[in-house]
Design an enzyme around this catalytic site. Structure first.
Site, PDB file in Angstrom:
ATOM      1  N   ASN A 149       0.809  -1.224   0.000  1.00 21.31           N
ATOM      2  CA  ASN A 149       0.000   0.000   0.000  1.00 21.31           C
ATOM      3  C   ASN A 149       0.839   1.270   0.000  1.00 21.31           C
ATOM      4  OD1 ASN A 149       0.175  -1.598   2.518  1.00 21.31           O
ATOM      5  ND2 ASN A 149      -0.353   0.336   3.498  1.00 21.31           N
ATOM      6  N   HIS A 199     -13.492   0.066  -1.133  1.00 23.83           N
ATOM      7  CA  HIS A 199     -13.322   1.526  -1.183  1.00 23.83           C
ATOM      8  C   HIS A 199     -12.016   1.977  -1.827  1.00 23.83           C
ATOM      9  CE1 HIS A 199     -10.642   2.426   2.413  1.00 23.83           C
ATOM     10  NE2 HIS A 199     -10.949   1.177   2.667  1.00 23.83           N
ATOM     11  N   THR A 235     -25.927  -9.950   9.213  1.00 25.91           N
ATOM     12  CA  THR A 235     -26.782  -9.589   8.076  1.00 25.91           C
ATOM     13  C   THR A 235     -25.967  -8.842   7.020  1.00 25.91           C
ATOM     14  OG1 THR A 235     -28.651  -9.437   9.573  1.00 25.91           O
ATOM     15  CG2 THR A 235     -28.894  -8.346   7.426  1.00 25.91           C
ATOM     16  N   CYS A 323      -3.755   4.338   7.810  1.00 26.94           N
ATOM     17  CA  CYS A 323      -4.008   3.792   9.153  1.00 26.94           C
ATOM     18  C   CYS A 323      -2.904   4.184  10.118  1.00 26.94           C
ATOM     19  CB  CYS A 323      -4.084   2.272   9.108  1.00 26.94           C
ATOM     20  SG  CYS A 323      -5.040   1.704   7.737  1.00 26.94           S
TER      21      CYS A 323
HETATM   22  N1  PLP Z   1      -4.752  -4.229   3.256  1.00 21.83           N
HETATM   23  C1  PLP Z   1      -4.160  -3.256   2.564  1.00 21.83           C
HETATM   24  C2  PLP Z   1      -2.956  -3.569   1.734  1.00 21.83           C
HETATM   25  C3  PLP Z   1      -4.665  -1.960   2.606  1.00 21.83           C
HETATM   26  O1  PLP Z   1      -4.066  -0.974   1.919  1.00 21.83           O
HETATM   27  C4  PLP Z   1      -5.809  -1.700   3.388  1.00 21.83           C
HETATM   28  C5  PLP Z   1      -6.344  -0.333   3.510  1.00 21.83           C
HETATM   29  O2  PLP Z   1      -5.620   0.631   3.428  1.00 21.83           O
HETATM   30  C6  PLP Z   1      -6.396  -2.778   4.079  1.00 21.83           C
HETATM   31  C7  PLP Z   1      -5.839  -4.026   3.999  1.00 21.83           C
HETATM   32  C8  PLP Z   1      -7.609  -2.571   4.924  1.00 21.83           C
HETATM   33  O3  PLP Z   1      -8.773  -2.455   4.144  1.00 21.83           O
HETATM   34  P1  PLP Z   1     -10.058  -1.743   4.765  1.00 21.83           P
HETATM   35  O4  PLP Z   1      -9.783  -0.279   4.767  1.00 21.83           O
HETATM   36  O5  PLP Z   1     -11.172  -2.129   3.834  1.00 21.83           O
HETATM   37  O6  PLP Z   1     -10.243  -2.296   6.130  1.00 21.83           O
END
Ligand code: PLP
Length: 382
Positions: A149, A199, A235, A323
């Site tokens: 990411n 998303h 659900t 994150c």
């Molecule tokens: N895995 C990777 C490589 C991501 O980039 C992300 C989100 O940035 C996720 C998992 C987590 O996905 P979500 O935002 O749908 O929880």
């Protein structure tokens, strides 16, 4: 606003929103109800499942909808360990995974599971030979992401899944950042478990999916209902799931064209930045990457300060994983690639989207060059 943070999230595209709307209103039923409203919702759910399955070339019944990519990662890793419960378990993963994988492995480790976190080379790539060498008789799962990411670097998934298959070990890949940017075909890549999220591909937030190859040993993590063939109780959020499917269909259709255009824009952007600004490192540039991501480290400048300058001019980018924003820790991905803590802190991720234009990037280069020059001047006189 110039939005260059598509790896954090994307806007919902108009056809996706259009697909979702009826499920908030006239088709609001619960897919588990027997009545007419329930049957309509169930039809929407199964249509969405078939649509996502077609994009990744799986069977519809191999798709398990979840509440996010994070939840799908948790289900894959915890679910496999739970299925092997009573047995000593060993998981192989990498040091550059998303926290949804890393923190889940850490948690399991505290409960007695053995975990190997493989290093990456300076390009940010895992070595399949090291995967092979790390296996033990207790290894139940190999979990290596498809695309990182922060850097967009693609991992040698096919080589690693081949190793897993030859040893009878399950292979999971977090494909959240690869899906919609490069082809991910579960049969060609011989994947057992694969995480997706809506998303990042112009779908809604709060919905993801786990592909589970038929016959894979996996136990549910959420209990309380027999939804999703007993693999994920709760659900189903049909509006979000229908939107996810539409987004996946559109991403699949436009993938080749989007990839060529975006890679050309991204590469030209990096060239311009390197011409205008001294002491820039493009992280992962020598490795195969998804076409939209550019991670750059600017020596002697704090990344957060660069972001502030960009933000004042209406440009959205990020220092790395959304994150981890606000965390004082330098990125674990940059550190794993061998960057010093200072260089890691000087890193900015630009992630392009379908609507990013040459004009957006030209303006960004000018603002960036100005910001770096000012910040370097301040730090040299401080
Ligand atoms: N895995 C990777 C490589 C991501 O980039 C992300 C989100 O940035 C996720 C998992 C987590 O996905 P979500 O935002 O749908 O929880």
């Amino acid at each position: 606003m110039i939005y260059l943070d598509h790896n954090a999230t994307t806007p919902i595209s108009p056809p996706v929103l259009q697909t979702m709307m009826p499920f908030f209103q006239e088709n609001f039923g619960n897919a588990s109800s027997f009545c007419r409203a329930g049957r309509i919702a169930r039809a929407g759910l199964e249509e969405a499942r078939a649509c996502i399955a077609a994009v990744i070339r799986s069977s519809p019944e191999e798709i398990v909808f979840t509440g996010s990519g994070t939840e799908a990662d948790n289900l894959a890793i915890r679910g496999v360990c739970r299925a092997f419960c009573g047995r000593r378990c060993h998981i192989v993963t990498s040091s550059i995974e998303h926290h949804a994988v890393l923190k889940t492995c850490e948690d399991l480790e505290e409960q007695g599971t053995a975990v190997t976190r493989l290093p990456v080379d300076s390009r940010g790539v895992v070595d399949p030979d090291q995967v092979l060498q790390s296996l033990t008789p207790d290894t139940v799962l190999i979990s290596i992401m498809a695309a990182n990411n922060e850097t967009g670097v693609l991992q040698p998934i096919e080589a690693i899944s081949g190793i897993a298959r030859s040893r009878g070990i399950l292979f999971h890949t977090d494909a959240v950042q690869a899906f919609g940017k490069v082809p991910v075909n579960v049969d060609d890549l011989d994947i057992d478990l694969m995480t997706l999220s809506a998303h990042k591909i112009y779908g809604p937030k709060g919905v993801g999916a786990l592909y589970v190859r038929k016959g894979s040993a996996i136990a549910p993590v959420l209990t309380g209902g027999s939804h999703e063939r007993g693999k994920r109780a709760g659900t189903e959020n049909i509006a979000a799931i229908a939107g996810f499917a539409k987004a996946a269909e559109l991403a699949g259709k436009n993938l080749a064209e989007d990839a060529v255009n975006m890679a050309a824009l991204r590469d030209a952007f990096e060239e311009q930045v390197m011409q205008r600004i001294a002491q820039v490192r493009v992280n992962g540039r020598d490795a195969p990457r998804v076409p939209n991501t550019s991670s750059m480290s600017f020596a002697s400048v704090d990344g957060e300060s660069i972001l502030l300058h960009l933000d004042l001019k209406g440009i959205c980018a990020s220092t790395g994983s959304a994150c981890a924003t606000g965390s004082a820790q330098p990125s674990h991905v940059m550190r794993a690639m061998g960057l010093s803590p200072m260089d890691a802190q000087s890193t900015i991720r630009f992630s392009l989207g379908r609507d990013t234009s040459q004009g957006d990037l030209d303006f960004t280069v000018r603002v960036l060059a100005d910001a770096i020059s000012k910040l370097r001047h301040i730090s040299s006189t401080a």
